[in-house]
Enzyme design. Structure first.
Site, PDB file in Angstrom:
ATOM      1  N   ASP A  10      -5.609   2.275 -13.418  1.00  9.81           N
ATOM      2  CA  ASP A  10      -5.718   3.092 -12.653  1.00  9.81           C
ATOM      3  C   ASP A  10      -7.236   3.553 -12.811  1.00  9.81           C
ATOM      4  OD1 ASP A  10      -3.973   1.184 -10.909  1.00  9.81           O
ATOM      5  OD2 ASP A  10      -2.342   3.404 -11.005  1.00  9.81           O
TER       6      ASP A  10
ATOM      7  N   GLU B  83      -6.339  -1.194  -0.796  1.00  6.69           N
ATOM      8  CA  GLU B  83      -5.945   0.106  -1.823  1.00  6.69           C
ATOM      9  C   GLU B  83      -6.892   0.389  -2.408  1.00  6.69           C
ATOM     10  OE1 GLU B  83      -2.025  -0.630  -2.456  1.00  6.69           O
ATOM     11  OE2 GLU B  83      -2.538  -2.125  -4.681  1.00  6.69           O
TER      12      GLU B  83
END
Length: 526
Positions: free
Chosen positions: A33, A196
């Site tokens: 991430d 997302e």
């Protein structure tokens, strides 16, 4: 014919090749991430840490290829909630998820969601810290993958996904101090299956909303990287796919990440491998970006369709800086832990020390929450395991402080675990191997110091060894396949517990982890 960089990558090569080129991944471990910014000639990246403490890793680079861990944003996970504490350890796979890092008003700003507790933020004058005490912006569950943005007029915004509500992507205004969401400004700007990985940018007068979503391509569901573009932050938006993703076995699904522009005007995309599945977790990749008709193309547009393909390496973006070697070793000479170390959930204070015996890490034994459940053992300290050609991790440990019913040693863990250590019962110490509950006891140990070693190659098949003199090592136990679990790659570290009491301790003299090379770690016979 396969790209030569792809061949090198699959052989375990990575990062700076010291000839002006690089091979993906640029970091062969679990740096998931990522988000990246440039401030002057320095690049900073954050990476999610989930249930590990301290939380939200911060990395630094001068060339986008060689990265070094410099700190963390969240010093104490219990500032998020009590489930992260050593007496609960109830947030495996949860915790600090994807966030964003931005530089605004001469400060660094980090925002992130946890899926259970809500939205948090912190600021710092320096990216290595200290970071301000964590501030809870919004107590809520079911949200993730946020990014902050300040427009030219100073108005702040936050884009984020409500995954609990059909993956709607929302845009909020921020208060002037950045510590509140103005909920009456809430606007849904996009929705699609699995939307997302949100980022927001303003480039040449356009607002760009970056995200990924799940689409059916070539007969299977894959993550697809999408950009929305508009002259107004509230739309309407045009949409474009930025890079083809073909699945983990083909291109490893680059998706979650961030765009960054160098001082010379070139653009790059820092991404993680999409789905994990290998024992190293989600590794860090660097892909070139070109702009055509106001749209970015990530990777190489090999077939001219305006959509990029995975790039496995190429020329380094920036030259002239020395190659940074990953920090993995620790002789515990400092009175603070090196930033590569993270605890499994929040450790118990007073049960570890770098000062009680200078130049050693003292780990006191804690009683597990559940007997014979390794994943409820507090104060396990670990770091990321890498997927390289050859890996050797060795620890020199003084076990003279051990007491009955205590066990301590070297461990790997993700979804499963495997340990080599020393067990003491009725005053007798023996070597012990434990592969997720399958136990093998070894010889009685009559020494106060032991060297424990883990060895694995690119296939992730681990073998343990031990030594009583630091020079001659003997294999012990079976083979263990390193794995992935709870959205984390394999971790290598040290453990210490007592199944019956809070008694006993070990002293770790040093921990030496060398990736891709076989080397001796100092004077091992000391």
């Amino acid at each position: 014919m396969k790209d030569n960089y792809e061949v090198l990558s699959k052989q375990g090569f990575w990062g700076d090749q010291r000839d002006g080129t690089y091979v993906n991944p640029v970091l062969p471990g679990d740096y998931s991430d990522p988000d990246v910014i440039r401030v002057g000639e320095d690049y900073y990246c954050i990476s999610s840490t989930l249930h590990c403490s301290p939380g939200m890793a911060v990395l630094h680079s001068k060339d986008l290829v060689s990265w070094k861990m410099i700190g963390h944003v969240v010093s104490d996970l219990t500032s998020i909630g009590p489930e992260y504490n050593y007496d609960r350890m109830n947030r495996y796979g949860r915790g600090v998820w994807a966030g964003s890092i931005r530089f605004h008003k001469n400060k660094f700003w980090v925002y992130f969601f946890t899926p259970d507790e809500g939205l948090f933020m912190s600021t710092a004058a320096e990216p290595a810290g200290p970071w301000e005490p964590l501030h809870q912006v919004w107590e809520v569950s079911g949200w993730d993958d946020c990014c902050s943005f300040w427009d030219d007029d100073g108005q702040g915004y936050l884009v984020t996904t409500n995954f609990a509500d059909n993956y709607n992507i929302h845009l909020f205004k921020l208060s002037g101090d950045g510590k509140e969401l103005l909920h009456d400004s809430d606007t849904i700007i996009h929705q699609y299956k699995g939307s997302e990985a949100n980022k927001i940018y303003k480039i040449d007068g356009y607002y760009y909303f970056f995200h990924s979503e799940v689409r059916c391509e070539e007969g299977k569901d894959v993550r697809v990287v999408i950009m929305l573009r508009s002259k107004s932050i509230y739309g309407p938006y045009e949409e474009k796919e930025l890079i083809h993703t073909h699945g983990i076995e083909i291109d490893r699904e680059p998706n979650q990440g961030g765009l960054v522009q160098t001082a010379l005007g070139e653009w790059y995309f820092i991404s993680h491998q999409g789905t994990g599945g290998y024992y190293e977790g989600r590794t860090l990749h660097l892909l070139p970006v070109t702009w055509v008709d106001g749209w970015p193309i990530i990777g190489n547009d090999t077939d001219g369709d305006g959509i990029g393909e995975m790039v496995w390496g190429g020329s380094k973006p920036i030259n002239g800086y020395p190659t940074t070697v990953l920090s993995t070793n620790d002789d515990f000479e400092r009175w603070v832990l090196e930033p590569q170390w993270e605890w499994n959930h929040q450790p118990k204070d007073g049960k570890w020390s770098l000062t009680e015996r200078p130049s050693y890490l003292r780990l006191y034994a804690c009683r597990p929450i559940e007997k014979d459940n390794f994943f409820t053992v507090s104060n396990i300290i670990s770091q990321r395991a890498f997927r390289t050609v050859h890996n050797t991790a060795t620890a020199k440990i003084d076990v003279s402080g051990m007491v009955d019913e205590q066990e301590a040693g070297l461990c790997h863990f993700a979804q499963t675990y495997c340990t080599i250590g020393v067990q003491q019962r009725k005053g007798t110490r023996v070597l012990k191997y434990n592969n997720s509950g399958t136990i093998e006891l070894g010889p009685q140990l009559r020494v106060s110091t032991i060297w424990l070693r883990s060895v694995w190659n690119i296939d992730g098949i681990n073998r343990f060894e031990y030594s009583v003199d630091g020079m001659h090592f003997t294999s012990f136990g079976g083979v263990y396949q390193l794995g992935w679990g709870n959205y984390r790659g394999d971790r290598i570290g040290l453990y210490c517990y007592n199944s019956e009491s809070e008694q006993g301790y070990i002293d770790a003299d040093w921990f030496c982890y060398e990736a891709a090379e076989e080397v001796r770690c100092g004077n091992e016979s000391e």
